[in-house]
Design a protein around this motif. Structure first.
Motif, PDB file in Angstrom:
ATOM      1  N   SER A  55     -16.118 -19.173  12.183  1.00 56.78           N
ATOM      2  CA  SER A  55     -15.726 -19.068  13.591  1.00 56.78           C
ATOM      3  C   SER A  55     -15.430 -20.446  14.181  1.00 56.78           C
ATOM      4  CB  SER A  55     -16.816 -18.351  14.398  1.00 56.78           C
ATOM      5  OG  SER A  55     -18.026 -19.075  14.327  1.00 56.78           O
ATOM      6  N   THR A  56     -16.133 -21.470  13.714  1.00 54.47           N
ATOM      7  CA  THR A  56     -15.864 -22.838  14.184  1.00 54.47           C
ATOM      8  C   THR A  56     -14.472 -23.281  13.745  1.00 54.47           C
ATOM      9  OG1 THR A  56     -18.216 -23.301  13.891  1.00 54.47           O
ATOM     10  CG2 THR A  56     -16.783 -25.187  14.238  1.00 54.47           C
ATOM     11  N   GLU A  70     -11.999 -21.235  13.128  1.00 48.59           N
ATOM     12  CA  GLU A  70     -11.042 -20.443  13.911  1.00 48.59           C
ATOM     13  C   GLU A  70     -10.793 -21.082  15.271  1.00 48.59           C
ATOM     14  OE1 GLU A  70     -12.848 -16.563  13.945  1.00 48.59           O
ATOM     15  OE2 GLU A  70     -11.780 -15.942  12.121  1.00 48.59           O
ATOM     16  N   ASP A  71     -11.833 -21.698  15.815  1.00 47.82           N
ATOM     17  CA  ASP A  71     -11.713 -22.331  17.137  1.00 47.82           C
ATOM     18  C   ASP A  71     -10.692 -23.469  17.151  1.00 47.82           C
ATOM     19  OD1 ASP A  71     -13.619 -20.587  18.130  1.00 47.82           O
ATOM     20  OD2 ASP A  71     -15.267 -22.057  18.053  1.00 47.82           O
TER      21      ASP A  71
END
Length: 185
Positions: A138-139, A141-142
């Motif tokens: 998710s990091t 993806e950010d």
């Protein structure tokens, strides 16, 4: 025993045999022995000459120079300013190719796409799934990295990680850290 020593030993044996001497014992061979036949002696003498030429050739060769070791990858400020973003998404290999394009004249090793992925994994933006495929967290993806499940022509599933313009910029901005991470192992 190195190559030149083998050549010298073979020549010594041919010289002894052509003179009718057993190279192992140092004793003269009997006159009726096949090695005393004039045609065999001529053959031994010829082989000895060929070996001598090979020895001379070997000794006169320039010393085998080692292939120069390529230096550690580096990028200077001027080269850094030449890096171009791929508009739209691209693969990590495209990013590595762009880096290699601008550092081509440095005489260094080439930047490897795996170095970028290794660094991204080390800072938690990528991880390996149960199958050993690298996928974005998710990091990651950010900052604009995306993982897409694909199927090869053979039917094997794999993940294709794509980098947005923002993700490419992130990689370029951290290029020195990526290089340091690779060489710091």
């Amino acid at each position: 025993m190195n190559e030149i020593d083998k050549l010298r030993r073979a020549k010594l044996y041919m010289d002894k045999l052509s003179n009718g001497v057993d190279p192992n014992s140092g004793m003269r061979v009997h006159e009726d022995d096949i090695v005393r036949d004039s045609r065999v002696i001529a053959c031994f003498e010829y082989i000895s000459r060929v070996l001598e030429w090979e020895i001379e050739s070997f000794e006169n060769r320039p010393a085998a120079s080692e292939k120069p070791r390529r230096r550690r990858v580096f990028i200077n400020d001027d080269q850094f300013s030449q890096l171009q973003l791929n508009y739209g998404e691209c693969k990590v290999s495209d990013i590595a190719n762009e880096i290699n394009r601008v550092i081509a004249d440095n005489g260094t090793k080439k930047m490897q796409a795996a170095w970028i992925n290794d660094w991204l994994e080390s800072i938690g933006m990528m991880t390996k799934n149960a199958d050993g495929n690298r996928v974005v967290t998710s990091t990651g993806e950010d900052i604009g990295i995306s993982s897409h499940l694909k199927t090869s022509q053979r039917g094997t599933e794999y993940y294709l990680n794509l980098y947005s313009v923002q993700a490419q910029s992130f990689v370029y901005d951290n290029l020195r850290a990526i290089i340091d991470h690779h060489y710091g192992r």
